[in-house]
Write a protein that holds these residues in place. Structure first.
Motif, PDB file in Angstrom:
ATOM      1  N   LYS A 190       0.829  -1.209   0.000  1.00  0.00           N
ATOM      2  CA  LYS A 190       0.000   0.000   0.000  1.00  0.00           C
ATOM      3  C   LYS A 190       0.867   1.263   0.000  1.00  0.00           C
ATOM      4  O   LYS A 190       2.081   1.206  -0.129  1.00  0.00           O
ATOM      5  N   GLY A 191       0.205   2.408   0.131  1.00  0.00           N
ATOM      6  CA  GLY A 191       0.888   3.683   0.029  1.00  0.00           C
ATOM      7  C   GLY A 191       1.439   4.184   1.348  1.00  0.00           C
ATOM      8  O   GLY A 191       1.321   3.548   2.394  1.00  0.00           O
ATOM      9  N   LEU A 192       2.050   5.363   1.264  1.00  0.00           N
ATOM     10  CA  LEU A 192       2.689   5.980   2.419  1.00  0.00           C
ATOM     11  C   LEU A 192       1.668   6.752   3.256  1.00  0.00           C
ATOM     12  O   LEU A 192       0.736   7.360   2.727  1.00  0.00           O
ATOM     13  N   GLU A 193       1.873   6.739   4.562  1.00  0.00           N
ATOM     14  CA  GLU A 193       1.015   7.486   5.479  1.00  0.00           C
ATOM     15  C   GLU A 193       1.890   8.231   6.484  1.00  0.00           C
ATOM     16  O   GLU A 193       2.717   7.621   7.169  1.00  0.00           O
ATOM     17  N   TRP A 194       1.713   9.550   6.554  1.00  0.00           N
ATOM     18  CA  TRP A 194       2.429  10.356   7.537  1.00  0.00           C
ATOM     19  C   TRP A 194       1.840  10.099   8.917  1.00  0.00           C
ATOM     20  O   TRP A 194       0.633  10.205   9.108  1.00  0.00           O
ATOM     21  N   ILE A 195       2.699   9.727   9.876  1.00  0.00           N
ATOM     22  CA  ILE A 195       2.244   9.449  11.237  1.00  0.00           C
ATOM     23  C   ILE A 195       2.350  10.703  12.096  1.00  0.00           C
ATOM     24  O   ILE A 195       1.428  11.050  12.849  1.00  0.00           O
ATOM     25  N   GLY A 196       3.504  11.383  12.021  1.00  0.00           N
ATOM     26  CA  GLY A 196       3.696  12.571  12.826  1.00  0.00           C
ATOM     27  C   GLY A 196       5.149  12.981  12.871  1.00  0.00           C
ATOM     28  O   GLY A 196       6.019  12.280  12.344  1.00  0.00           O
ATOM     29  N   SER A 197       5.409  14.119  13.510  1.00  0.00           N
ATOM     30  CA  SER A 197       6.761  14.668  13.584  1.00  0.00           C
ATOM     31  C   SER A 197       6.986  15.361  14.910  1.00  0.00           C
ATOM     32  O   SER A 197       6.032  15.783  15.571  1.00  0.00           O
ATOM     33  N   SER A 255       8.394  20.221  20.209  1.00  0.00           N
ATOM     34  CA  SER A 255       6.948  20.213  19.946  1.00  0.00           C
ATOM     35  C   SER A 255       6.596  19.095  18.965  1.00  0.00           C
ATOM     36  O   SER A 255       7.294  18.891  17.976  1.00  0.00           O
ATOM     37  N   SER A 256       5.505  18.406  19.241  1.00  0.00           N
ATOM     38  CA  SER A 256       5.106  17.257  18.418  1.00  0.00           C
ATOM     39  C   SER A 256       3.799  17.523  17.685  1.00  0.00           C
ATOM     40  O   SER A 256       2.931  18.236  18.183  1.00  0.00           O
ATOM     41  N   TYR A 257       3.676  16.916  16.508  1.00  0.00           N
ATOM     42  CA  TYR A 257       2.504  17.093  15.647  1.00  0.00           C
ATOM     43  C   TYR A 257       2.133  15.740  15.073  1.00  0.00           C
ATOM     44  O   TYR A 257       3.001  14.965  14.675  1.00  0.00           O
ATOM     45  N   TYR A 258       0.818  15.443  15.034  1.00  0.00           N
ATOM     46  CA  TYR A 258       0.385  14.103  14.670  1.00  0.00           C
ATOM     47  C   TYR A 258      -0.703  14.118  13.612  1.00  0.00           C
ATOM     48  O   TYR A 258      -1.510  15.049  13.527  1.00  0.00           O
ATOM     49  N   ASN A 259      -0.740  13.028  12.835  1.00  0.00           N
ATOM     50  CA  ASN A 259      -1.842  12.795  11.914  1.00  0.00           C
ATOM     51  C   ASN A 259      -3.137  12.721  12.743  1.00  0.00           C
ATOM     52  O   ASN A 259      -3.211  11.949  13.688  1.00  0.00           O
ATOM     53  N   PRO A 260      -4.129  13.530  12.372  1.00  0.00           N
ATOM     54  CA  PRO A 260      -5.372  13.530  13.168  1.00  0.00           C
ATOM     55  C   PRO A 260      -5.999  12.146  13.336  1.00  0.00           C
ATOM     56  O   PRO A 260      -6.607  11.870  14.365  1.00  0.00           O
ATOM     57  N   SER A 261      -5.825  11.285  12.338  1.00  0.00           N
ATOM     58  CA  SER A 261      -6.445   9.963  12.404  1.00  0.00           C
ATOM     59  C   SER A 261      -5.748   9.036  13.396  1.00  0.00           C
ATOM     60  O   SER A 261      -6.298   8.001  13.769  1.00  0.00           O
ATOM     61  N   LEU A 262      -4.540   9.404  13.824  1.00  0.00           N
ATOM     62  CA  LEU A 262      -3.777   8.569  14.745  1.00  0.00           C
ATOM     63  C   LEU A 262      -3.490   9.268  16.063  1.00  0.00           C
ATOM     64  O   LEU A 262      -2.941   8.659  16.989  1.00  0.00           O
ATOM     65  N   LYS A 263      -3.865  10.522  16.157  1.00  0.00           N
ATOM     66  CA  LYS A 263      -3.442  11.386  17.252  1.00  0.00           C
ATOM     67  C   LYS A 263      -3.691  10.814  18.640  1.00  0.00           C
ATOM     68  O   LYS A 263      -2.871  10.968  19.541  1.00  0.00           O
ATOM     69  N   SER A 264      -4.807  10.119  18.801  1.00  0.00           N
ATOM     70  CA  SER A 264      -5.147   9.610  20.129  1.00  0.00           C
ATOM     71  C   SER A 264      -4.234   8.471  20.574  1.00  0.00           C
ATOM     72  O   SER A 264      -4.208   8.121  21.764  1.00  0.00           O
ATOM     73  N   ARG A 265      -3.489   7.883  19.644  1.00  0.00           N
ATOM     74  CA  ARG A 265      -2.680   6.703  19.973  1.00  0.00           C
ATOM     75  C   ARG A 265      -1.172   6.931  19.827  1.00  0.00           C
ATOM     76  O   ARG A 265      -0.391   6.040  20.142  1.00  0.00           O
ATOM     77  N   TYR A 314       2.264  19.769   2.366  1.00  0.00           N
ATOM     78  CA  TYR A 314       1.994  20.349   3.678  1.00  0.00           C
ATOM     79  C   TYR A 314       0.503  20.660   3.711  1.00  0.00           C
ATOM     80  O   TYR A 314      -0.070  21.099   2.710  1.00  0.00           O
ATOM     81  N   ALA A 315      -0.115  20.390   4.871  1.00  0.00           N
ATOM     82  CA  ALA A 315      -1.563  20.563   4.980  1.00  0.00           C
ATOM     83  C   ALA A 315      -1.942  21.524   6.101  1.00  0.00           C
ATOM     84  O   ALA A 315      -3.079  21.507   6.570  1.00  0.00           O
ATOM     85  N   GLY A 316      -0.990  22.362   6.506  1.00  0.00           N
ATOM     86  CA  GLY A 316      -1.269  23.335   7.547  1.00  0.00           C
ATOM     87  C   GLY A 316      -1.151  22.749   8.939  1.00  0.00           C
ATOM     88  O   GLY A 316      -1.227  21.526   9.114  1.00  0.00           O
ATOM     89  N   SER A 317      -0.958  23.608   9.921  1.00  0.00           N
ATOM     90  CA  SER A 317      -0.875  23.189  11.330  1.00  0.00           C
ATOM     91  C   SER A 317       0.153  22.087  11.544  1.00  0.00           C
ATOM     92  O   SER A 317      -0.077  21.147  12.324  1.00  0.00           O
ATOM     93  N   ASN A 318       1.265  22.185  10.840  1.00  0.00           N
ATOM     94  CA  ASN A 318       2.359  21.213  10.960  1.00  0.00           C
ATOM     95  C   ASN A 318       1.925  19.790  10.627  1.00  0.00           C
ATOM     96  O   ASN A 318       2.409  18.824  11.221  1.00  0.00           O
ATOM     97  N   ASN A 319       0.973  19.654   9.720  1.00  0.00           N
ATOM     98  CA  ASN A 319       0.522  18.350   9.246  1.00  0.00           C
ATOM     99  C   ASN A 319       0.927  18.145   7.797  1.00  0.00           C
ATOM    100  O   ASN A 319       1.064  19.101   7.033  1.00  0.00           O
ATOM    101  N   PHE A 320       1.103  16.891   7.418  1.00  0.00           N
ATOM    102  CA  PHE A 320       1.474  16.530   6.062  1.00  0.00           C
ATOM    103  C   PHE A 320       0.551  15.415   5.574  1.00  0.00           C
ATOM    104  O   PHE A 320       0.018  14.646   6.371  1.00  0.00           O
ATOM    105  N   VAL A 321       0.404  15.332   4.248  1.00  0.00           N
ATOM    106  CA  VAL A 321      -0.405  14.270   3.668  1.00  0.00           C
ATOM    107  C   VAL A 321       0.294  13.743   2.420  1.00  0.00           C
ATOM    108  O   VAL A 321       0.911  14.501   1.677  1.00  0.00           O
TER     109      VAL A 321
END
Lengths: 120, 109
Positions: free
Chosen positions: A45-52, A58-68, B93-100
């Protein structure tokens, strides 16, 4: 030359927590202007950004995974880590760590990737 | 955030050109000039080939070029070679330090 290397268990049981570490050599993770992140790719399958995590911590997360998800810096060891809780079979994937300069917002250096299988 | 839309496959003959589209929304592709493209061979990590829509990292041949119009970005590979046969992914980049990432395109030569 910058190098990134993922490490961690290749097998995780359902409902447990996946933990991976990315060891960085050739640069400091404290260097200004860089994100250090995780991307995954399920088999076939394809690539999925998890977070940085930014160099500032400071940390930033994919909204679909943020809770975990938790991504954090380990500055003394020049590493950063990924923790993904309550895993299911859908979390089976090759997990990559990568660097993203905030000047270009693109992943310019990648680790080789590590396969994590969720398996009971 | 939803994955960016790419065609599943694209093909061309040696020496010809192929163009891959990457469609998003005004919240990602259309909202920022931070579109990047990656080349991935089977079993290997992706490699950055285009960033900031049109820029090439050092060492990437000028046969690879990028562009953007509205909510759609494109990657063109000119003078196709056998070694260009790979999977290609866009990212924005998708804003708010998010990427897709995009859904990926398999290029066949």
């Amino acid at each position: 030359q910058l190098q990134l290397q993922e490490s961690g268990p290749g097998l995780v049981k359902p409902s447990e927590t996946l933990s991976l570490t990315c060891t960085v050599s050739g640069d400091s993770i404290n260097s200004r202007g860089y994100y250090w992140g995780w991307i995954r790719q399920p088999p076939g399958k394809g690539l999925e950004w998890i977070g940085s995590v930014y160099y500032s911590g400071s940390s930033y997360y994919n909204p679909s995974l943020k809770s975990r998800v938790t991504i954090s810096l380990d500055t003394p060891n020049n590493q950063f880590s990924l923790r993904l809780s309550l895993v299911t079979a859908a979390d089976t994937a090759v997990y990559y760590c990568a660097r993203t300069p905030d000047r270009g917002m693109a992943n310019d250096f990648w680790g080789q990737g590590t396969l994590v299988t969720v398996f009971s | 955030q939803s994955a960016l839309t790419q065609p599943p496959s694209a093909s061309g003959s040696r020496g010809q050109s192929v163009t891959i589209s990457c469609t998003g929304t005004s919240s990602d592709v259309g909202g920022y000039d931070y579109v990047s493209w990656y080349q991935q061979y089977p079993g290997k990590a992706p490699k950055l080939i285009i960033y900031e829509v049109i820029k090439r990292p050092s060492g990437v041949p000028d046969r690879f070029s990028g562009s953007k119009s509205g909510n759609t970005a494109s990657l063109t590979v000119s003078g196709l070679q056998d070694k260009d046969e790979a999977d290609y992914y866009c990212s924005s980049y998708a804003g708010s330090n998010n990427f897709v990432f995009g859904t990926g395109t398999k290029v066949t030569v």
